[in-house]
Design a protein around this motif. Structure first.
Motif, mmCIF file in Angstrom:
data_model
loop_
_atom_site.group_PDB
_atom_site.id
_atom_site.type_symbol
_atom_site.label_atom_id
_atom_site.label_comp_id
_atom_site.label_asym_id
_atom_site.label_seq_id
_atom_site.Cartn_x
_atom_site.Cartn_y
_atom_site.Cartn_z
ATOM 1 N N VAL A 77 0.762 -2.189 12.471
ATOM 2 C CA VAL A 77 1.129 -0.829 12.901
ATOM 3 C C VAL A 77 2.468 -0.874 13.644
ATOM 4 O O VAL A 77 3.337 -0.033 13.427
ATOM 5 C CB VAL A 77 0.035 -0.210 13.807
ATOM 6 N N ARG A 124 5.277 -1.035 11.282
ATOM 7 C CA ARG A 124 5.493 0.235 10.583
ATOM 8 C C ARG A 124 6.203 1.240 11.478
ATOM 9 O O ARG A 124 7.074 1.980 11.027
ATOM 10 C CB ARG A 124 4.159 0.794 10.083
ATOM 11 N N LEU A 133 -10.449 0.801 10.659
ATOM 12 C CA LEU A 133 -9.802 1.550 11.747
ATOM 13 C C LEU A 133 -9.536 2.989 11.301
ATOM 14 O O LEU A 133 -9.628 3.926 12.089
ATOM 15 C CB LEU A 133 -8.492 0.878 12.172
ATOM 16 N N ALA A 163 -3.821 7.394 8.238
ATOM 17 C CA ALA A 163 -2.577 6.720 7.857
ATOM 18 C C ALA A 163 -1.846 6.192 9.085
ATOM 19 O O ALA A 163 -1.208 5.148 9.033
ATOM 20 C CB ALA A 163 -1.683 7.680 7.085
ATOM 21 N N LEU A 164 -1.953 6.907 10.208
ATOM 22 C CA LEU A 164 -1.257 6.468 11.424
ATOM 23 C C LEU A 164 -1.807 5.154 11.947
ATOM 24 O O LEU A 164 -1.057 4.319 12.440
ATOM 25 C CB LEU A 164 -1.365 7.543 12.519
ATOM 26 N N VAL A 165 -3.105 4.956 11.871
ATOM 27 C CA VAL A 165 -3.686 3.740 12.453
ATOM 28 C C VAL A 165 -3.837 2.593 11.453
ATOM 29 O O VAL A 165 -4.192 1.486 11.841
ATOM 30 C CB VAL A 165 -5.069 4.007 13.114
ATOM 31 N N CYS A 166 -3.557 2.828 10.186
ATOM 32 C CA CYS A 166 -3.748 1.770 9.177
ATOM 33 C C CYS A 166 -2.694 0.669 9.340
ATOM 34 O O CYS A 166 -1.503 0.918 9.162
ATOM 35 C CB CYS A 166 -3.677 2.342 7.766
ATOM 36 N N PRO A 167 -3.111 -0.552 9.665
ATOM 37 C CA PRO A 167 -2.140 -1.625 9.879
ATOM 38 C C PRO A 167 -1.390 -2.014 8.612
ATOM 39 O O PRO A 167 -0.310 -2.592 8.689
ATOM 40 C CB PRO A 167 -2.991 -2.810 10.360
ATOM 41 N N GLU A 168 -1.960 -1.706 7.459
ATOM 42 C CA GLU A 168 -1.311 -2.113 6.217
ATOM 43 C C GLU A 168 -0.373 -1.027 5.679
ATOM 44 O O GLU A 168 0.356 -1.268 4.714
ATOM 45 C CB GLU A 168 -2.360 -2.469 5.152
ATOM 46 N N GLY A 169 -0.403 0.141 6.258
ATOM 47 C CA GLY A 169 0.484 1.221 5.826
ATOM 48 C C GLY A 169 0.247 1.639 4.379
ATOM 49 O O GLY A 169 1.188 1.917 3.642
#
Ligand SMILES: Cc1ncc(C[n+]2csc(CCOP(=O)(O)OP(=O)(O)O)c2C)c(N)n1
Ligand code: SF4
Ligand code: SF4
Ligand code: SF4
Ligand SMILES: [Mg+2]
Lengths: 272, 95
Positions: free
Chosen positions: A50, A53, B20, B58-64
């Motif tokens: 995160v 990103r 998450l 989408a904001l918290v997804c570490p993989e984007g």
């Protein structure tokens, strides 16, 4: 594994087939192009992803992709340059802020940042960190504090909480033997060379938005040439904390946040 | 009046099943699949058709890897409602 899940999967496919609103004109969020498509090597649920990103989003939003140079650390995020679609280099353990200093001084018109873990920034690199901040270099430091040496298998870091277990503190950190955890962000916030200093997290949508704002600020302040911006991201390490991603976020909220409280430590124009 | 409808597309091959996103979805639209992707992770699927396109996941997804779509369907307020004298017939004029 409940029944709803089975129904859910079938239902999901149906919904897509019926009428999809997934067209470009309705697109409201996707990862920025300043992040490459390379799958990240991080453990599931790790905050590094995160944080990467958000830096990429800030760069895209400020339209400075070709004017930004990043410095990756030694630690789990050592391969950050594979994920960021910008110019990046990699520094020896702890030396990222020194390398970033050199880059900024040679290329003063570039936006320069270093990205460092707590082992990197607050243990082996303490000297570089303090002096870079004290010199007031016009760079941004993004500090990922997960309270542990993640990459090397979960040894105690200076930031490891009192009582927290790690491979080198199997009975928990004992202050009498290992000393107190180091709040390096509070320490450097006092330095006159530091222009902006804040502590954020990336565990909830609201915190992610705040963290992004802090990083955008950090880049914006570079233009003013008034000193260093420091953004600490309190993060998790599910693997070495030996928790699921959701458990690790809960543990972080209950244990890390009280000791490392989120919020601004130094904001331009609001000197304490 | 406007009706908001959302949808998401997840790159399931890159999903690590951290959940998450599911935990931050106010609509409880997301859940782990029983199936595995080629990396061996249970991936996230949408189990409800109630997404509002809030982008939380989408904001918290570490993989984007979550794309979010949102469509606001404008529902026109009626221009006029006509009722006859006996009151047994009502006609709504929309535009
Ligand atoms: C000079 C030197 N000393 C020690 C190491 C071993 N080492 C690699 S990563 C690391 C610590 C990383 O911890 P942190 O900076 O907190 O990053 P994280 O993996 O937690 O994100 C250490 C001690 C090294 N690579 N180089
Ligand atoms: S070891 Fe910890 S910090 Fe490193 S990628 Fe895994 S969860 Fe993240
Ligand atoms: S966009 Fe919002 S409502 Fe839709 S799945 Fe994601 S978190 Fe849930
Ligand atoms: S947050 Fe991202 S990686 Fe994690 S389960 Fe959801 S889609 Fe998969
Ligand atoms: Mg660390």
């Amino acid at each position: 594994m409940n029944e709803k899940r089975m129904l859910g999967e079938d239902h999901y496919e149906q919904v897509i087939a019926e009428e999809s609103i997934c067209t470009n004109e309705n697109l409201v969020y996707e990862k920025p192009e300043t992040l490459t498509d390379t799958p990240m090597h991080y453990c599931p649920g790790c905050g590094h992803g995160v944080a990467h990103r958000l830096i990429a989003e800030a760069i895209a939003e400020l339209d400075i992709q070709d004017k930004t140079v990043g410095v990756a650390p030694v630690g789990c995020s050592v391969f950050m340059y594979n994920y960021m679609n910008i110019d990046m280099t990699e520094a020896a353990h702890g030396r990222a802020s020194a390398v970033a200093t050199g880059i900024k001084r040679v290329l003063p018109d570039k936006y320069v940042f270093s990205y460092q873990g707590d082992g990197d920034l607050a243990a082996i690199g303490t000297g570089e960190t303090i002096h870079t901040c004290n010199r007031g270099e016009n760079i941004l430091i993004v500090f990922i504090n997960n309270g542990i040496y993640g990459m090397t298998g979960g040894q105690m870091a200076p930031t490891t909480l009192v009582g927290m277990k790690s491979t080198t503190t199997p009975y928990g950190r004992d202050v009498a033997v290992m000393g107190n955890p180091l709040k390096i962000t509070e320490l450097i916030a006092q330095l006159p060379g530091v222009y902006y200093c804040t502590r954020v997290a990336v565990n909830t949508p609201a915190n992610v938005r705040r963290a992004k704002k802090a990083i955008v600020n950090g880049f914006k302040y570079q233009e003013l040439k008034k000193g260093l911006s420091f953004v600490e991201v309190v993060s998790n390490c599910p693997s070495n904390w030996k928790m699921t991603p959701l458990e690790s976020n809960k543990w972080m909220e209950e244990n890390m946040f009280p000791f490392y409280p989120l919020g601004d430590l130094k904001v331009p124009g609001k000197e304490k | 009046m406007a009706k908001v409808k959302g949808d998401i597309i997840i790159d399931i091959e890159k999903c690590k099943g951290c959940e998450l996103c599911a935990a931050s979805c106010p609509q409880e639209s997301l859940e782990l699949s029983r199936k595995l992707n080629s990396k061996g992770y249970h991936y996230i699927v949408k189990i409800e058709d109630n997404c509002t396109g809030c982008i939380n996941c989408a904001l918290v997804c570490p993989e984007g890897i979550i794309k979010v779509y949102r469509k606001t369907e404008k529902r026109m307020d009626p221009v006029a409602t006509l009722t006859n004298v006996t009151g047994d017939l009502t006609v709504t004029v929309n535009s």
